[in-house]
Design a protein around this motif. Structure first.
Motif, mmCIF file in Angstrom:
data_model
loop_
_atom_site.group_PDB
_atom_site.id
_atom_site.type_symbol
_atom_site.label_atom_id
_atom_site.label_comp_id
_atom_site.label_asym_id
_atom_site.label_seq_id
_atom_site.Cartn_x
_atom_site.Cartn_y
_atom_site.Cartn_z
ATOM 1 N N SER A 6 0.876 -1.247 0.209
ATOM 2 C CA SER A 6 -0.054 -0.026 0.065
ATOM 3 C C SER A 6 1.032 1.343 0.043
ATOM 4 N N THR A 7 0.366 2.452 0.046
ATOM 5 C CA THR A 7 1.202 3.450 -0.052
ATOM 6 C C THR A 7 0.954 4.255 1.441
ATOM 7 N N GLU A 57 -2.403 6.136 1.169
ATOM 8 C CA GLU A 57 -3.649 5.298 1.252
ATOM 9 C C GLU A 57 -3.889 5.183 2.840
ATOM 10 N N ASN A 58 -2.833 4.933 3.455
ATOM 11 C CA ASN A 58 -3.036 4.431 4.968
ATOM 12 C C ASN A 58 -3.429 5.660 5.809
ATOM 13 N N ARG A 86 -7.162 6.211 5.071
ATOM 14 C CA ARG A 86 -7.819 5.112 5.623
ATOM 15 C C ARG A 86 -7.985 5.480 7.135
ATOM 16 N N ARG A 140 5.732 3.497 -1.404
ATOM 17 C CA ARG A 140 5.368 2.132 -1.147
ATOM 18 C C ARG A 140 5.641 1.589 0.229
#
Length: 106
Positions: free
Chosen positions: A22-23, A26-27, A30, A89
């Motif tokens: 994931s990146t 993204e985290n 989220r 990443r």
């Protein structure tokens, strides 16, 4: 799982468990990390996921590639450790990574 710590501009720390592949962006999304807007959704087409990589981690994270470097021209208060979090990443080597969120995006 890889642990990432996001430090908001006000000093609030957000510790997140992130899946490899994931990146960092993204985290952040989220986990509702404030200050990471990611308007383009991670396409490296804006600079609203700009972060400062902690000095201790900059060599491990690495330098931005040409396209990311071009987009950083649009970021607010760019520094030597500036990166777009959509381009970082998550991998085992980044366990413990610390990134700081700028005062504002763009």
């Amino acid at each position: 799982m890889t642990k990432i710590t996001y430090v908001a501009f006000d000093g609030t720390r957000f510790e997140v468990e992130a899946e490899n592949g994931s990146t960092v962006m993204e985290n952040a999304i989220r986990n509702s990390v404030p200050g990471i807007e990611a308007e383009c959704g991670g396409a490296c087409a804006c600079a609203t996921c700009h972060v400062y990589v902690d000095d201790a981690w900059s060599a491990i994270v690495g330098s931005p590639e040409a396209m990311e470097e071009d987009m950083l021209d649009f970021a607010y208060d760019v520094r030597p450790t500036s990166r777009l979090s959509c381009q970082i990443r998550v991998r085992d080597e980044l366990d413990g990574l610390v990134v700081n969120v700028p005062e504002r995006q763009g």
